[in-house]
Design an enzyme around this catalytic site. Structure first.
Site: not given
Ligand SMILES: C[S@@+](CC[C@H](N)C(=O)[O-])C[C@H]1O[C@@H](n2cnc3c(N)ncnc32)[C@H](O)[C@@H]1O
Length: 252
Positions: A92, A119, A156, A171
């Site tokens: 994160p 963790e 993609r 896109d």
């Protein structure tokens, strides 16, 4: 492109990467995806891959040894076949994933994703990686879902994966804008009619309409994207016009 994924839950990937477009691309040889359960590399007699943090604190951390050994094995396997690629730690605290990041990763011939759990990681694992990547500002239970999303969005852009008929460059986000509205048959569904221009057969008018609608949608929903989008002169003129429609008193 070869993709390696290090995870404690390899079965999670079957449901997504083995199906649909990504599954077909593997069958046709455009992609070669390997998922490694790094628990198989632990030297712990109880097969543990985690331990408590030095200095105390909640939760367990992934140990360096199984991940270092799994990476050594992968490097040995690909040596001589693929140039040194990027190794991406799911975290994160990493760089936020987006379409530009996907396009960048698609230039590589070999990618390795390391999925964390518990963790987090022993800090020394970061020595192995070229990238740390985050899906967004929230915490998932593990890196698997984030890696699946990154692999799916990245491949993609690998030539052949979408087949010859579609291009990812049209896109949303690929050209800095959201995609224009699209319709298919019937032309009139419960009184909701397709914009006439789309059935007119006039390709130039359709191109202009799509450009205007993409700019309008982006201005209404994601004006932040317009700060960095590289617009043509034609797009800039249309955008000015749209802004005036929205707020005739706005400064030019
Ligand atoms: C429960 S999380 C650990 C969170 C960590 N304690 C922290 O606060 O940053 C376990 C693992 O899930 C993955 N993960 C969680 N959220 C993520 C996100 N937003 N993007 C990418 N990976 C994520 C990472 O691999 C992480 O090591």
């Amino acid at each position: 492109m070869r993709i390696d994924i290090l995870s404690l839950f390899p079965d999670m990937f079957d449901a997504t990467l083995g199906q649909s477009i990504v599954g077909r691309a593997q069958d046709e040889g455009f992609l070669d995806i390997h998922v490694t359960d790094f628990r198989q590399y632990t030297t712990d007699k109880h097969r543990h891959v985690d331990d408590t943090p030095f200095g105390g604190g909640a939760g367990m951390l992934l140990q360096a040894q199984p991940i270092f050994d799994a990476m050594d094995a992968i490097n040995k396997e690909v040596e001589g076949t693929y140039p040194k690629g990027r190794v991406i730690l799911m975290d994160p605290a990493g760089r936020r994933f987006d379409q530009d990041y996907a396009m960048e990763l698609a230039q590589e011939e070999h990618l390795t994703f390391i999925c964390g759990h518990y963790e987090g990681y022993d800090e020394r694992i970061r020595q192995l990686v070229t990238d740390e990547a985050s899906l967004g500002d929230y915490v998932l239970t593990g890196g698997e879902l984030a890696a699946m999303v990154m692999v799916d969005a990245t491949v993609r852009f690998v030539p052949g994966v979408l087949g010859n008929m579609s291009s990812p460059m049209g896109d949303s986000f690929s050209n800095g804008l959201l995609e224009y509205p699209q319709y298919t048959r019937p032309a009139d569904f419960r009184g909701m009619k397709v914009p006439e221009v789309l059935t007119s057969g006039n390709h130039e008018k359709i191109r202009e309409w799509r450009m205007r609608e993409a700019l309008k949608r982006t201005l209404e929903r994601r004006p932040d994207l317009l700060k960095t989008a590289k617009l043509s002169r034609e797009q800039q003129i249309i955008l000015q016009d749209l802004k005036l429609d929205l707020d005739p008193d706005a400064p030019k």
